[in-house]
Design a protein around this motif. Sequence first.
Motif, PDB file in Angstrom:
ATOM      1  N   THR A  12       0.805  -1.217   0.000  1.00  0.00           N
ATOM      2  CA  THR A  12       0.000   0.000   0.000  1.00  0.00           C
ATOM      3  C   THR A  12       0.843   1.275   0.000  1.00  0.00           C
ATOM      4  O   THR A  12       0.308   2.377   0.098  1.00  0.00           O
ATOM      5  CB  THR A  12      -0.930   0.014   1.228  1.00  0.00           C
ATOM      6  N   ARG A  46      -5.840   1.877   3.251  1.00  0.00           N
ATOM      7  CA  ARG A  46      -5.728   1.587   4.684  1.00  0.00           C
ATOM      8  C   ARG A  46      -6.419   0.249   4.955  1.00  0.00           C
ATOM      9  O   ARG A  46      -7.650   0.144   4.934  1.00  0.00           O
ATOM     10  CB  ARG A  46      -6.363   2.689   5.524  1.00  0.00           C
ATOM     11  N   ALA A  49      -9.053  -0.054   7.646  1.00  0.00           N
ATOM     12  CA  ALA A  49     -10.355   0.597   7.479  1.00  0.00           C
ATOM     13  C   ALA A  49     -11.465  -0.453   7.540  1.00  0.00           C
ATOM     14  O   ALA A  49     -11.236  -1.638   7.273  1.00  0.00           O
ATOM     15  CB  ALA A  49     -10.393   1.338   6.152  1.00  0.00           C
ATOM     16  N   GLU A 107       0.169   0.544  13.529  1.00  0.00           N
ATOM     17  CA  GLU A 107      -1.117  -0.045  13.176  1.00  0.00           C
ATOM     18  C   GLU A 107      -1.431  -1.248  14.050  1.00  0.00           C
ATOM     19  O   GLU A 107      -0.548  -2.062  14.343  1.00  0.00           O
ATOM     20  CB  GLU A 107      -1.120  -0.455  11.695  1.00  0.00           C
TER      21      GLU A 107
END
Length: 523
Positions: A12, A46, A49, A107
């Motif tokens: 990502t 993300r 999410a 994260e």
Amino acid sequence: MAPFACGLLVLTAPLGALPRRAAAALAAAAGVVAGPLYVHLQPGLRLAAPDPRPAAPPACPALLRALAALYAAAAAQRGLDLRVLLGPGRRLARQPCVLLAAAAAAEAPGPVRLGLQRLAAAAYGCPPRLPAVLLEEAGGGPEEEPGEDPDAALPDFADVAVGGTFDRLHGAHRLLLSACCLLARRRLLAGVADGDLLRHKLLTELIEPYELRAAKLREFLEDVKPSLHYDIVPLVDPYGPSVTDPDLQCLVVSEETRRGGEAVNKKRLENGLPELALYEILLMKDPEHSQNEEEKISSSSLRQRLLGTLLRPPRQHPALPSRPYVIGLTGGTGSGKTSIAKLLGHLGAFLIDADKLGHAVYVPGGPAYEQVVAAFGAEILNEDGTINRKVLGAKVFGNQVRAAQRLRAALRLPGNEEWPCSIGKAVCVLDAAVLLEAGWQDMVHEVWTAIIPEEEAVKRIMARDGLSEEAARSRLQSQMTNSQRVEQSQVVLCTLWEPDVTRKQVEKAWDLLQQRLSQERSL
């Protein structure tokens, strides 16, 4: 050995940062995945999410640079089958067994793993609870090249063409094909070289069959971008349908094939068709190329690396003794077989020279003299009754199969159960030019074949035997072809280069053989 047979890696990071992160990401993934590694690129996504939605990466110069970095990094991971996906849309050819993603330390791992599973299920139909592994995110560089237009896009064409040998798809092939997929909106026409176009390729005997190359090509393309229509056709001349297809708009070339692209356009103009846009892809450097290999990533270098390796499993015959382990060494005239036999002898093999053995047993009064004369006729005799080896040789080269069968009966080589076990050697090499013609492969565990291009063999025969070019070619044409020998061989060697290169090949083959024997003893 990596624990999973196939995996899906989701990256990502911004496209501009991927060139500096590619090597670390793929090195980490290669420790987890042994087989095909799919890569889903989605900059800015993300995964944590609530509902991550799959999307194709933008077709831009930054994407091409990212692809080049990823495929170059994959080349450093020998055997890694990397496939960077350019658009979701269907199930993948190989079902991933594990999901991977690079995650930042901040994260929470739980939501990232869950988002990874949801994305894989939505984009590629993966089972919802596949194992998810989070890799440490590597540091990145600048997100864009200095001065680059962030809105730059690649040109696009309805129908695009590309051509090549596509033998053992490597990183440069994959980058070339990926560029084609990015440029095409509707159709990609891929020509795969075959027939006479392969004649002058290095180690052409080791090139995969057309059907296998075409099947691997189709699987890769349909994985990478399933929305396109793919026409995969054999190329038996340098042009193929590129000079007659009115719908084509673009031909993708590399630095070394651009002239071929210009020749295609000249032919199209002669045929009343518009020229094709030529889109050029840079060659990929091979940082691990060795002596006598090309500096670029190439199929010929990959074929050279196959020399000395096990191409197919050894023969399993219940009548073959486990010791000594018997290697049948063969090759056409001028192939360098004798020099290879000597190297194997220096490494510790016990040598049996079938040709010298034959000469010894058919001297007058020898054990095979009468049988050889009866098999080939009195015209092979000199006035003093000795066998004229040149006349005998002409008869042997005139009909290799029949002569080999006669010689087998005359020489009475050991049967499967008769190999001497008191020689104190673990490996015995039977050096025999007619090994395969005579069917002697049933007496050995492995067949090792020495090959050489025909033109080089002709030069060697002329220099060694004082023959004309016509006579040298006639001798070669009476024998098995290199391809016929390779099809029946476990190991292939080539003496085309300097003696030091041959020595390293033979040492590699010997070391790998010792590993196989050690593994057998440990079972």
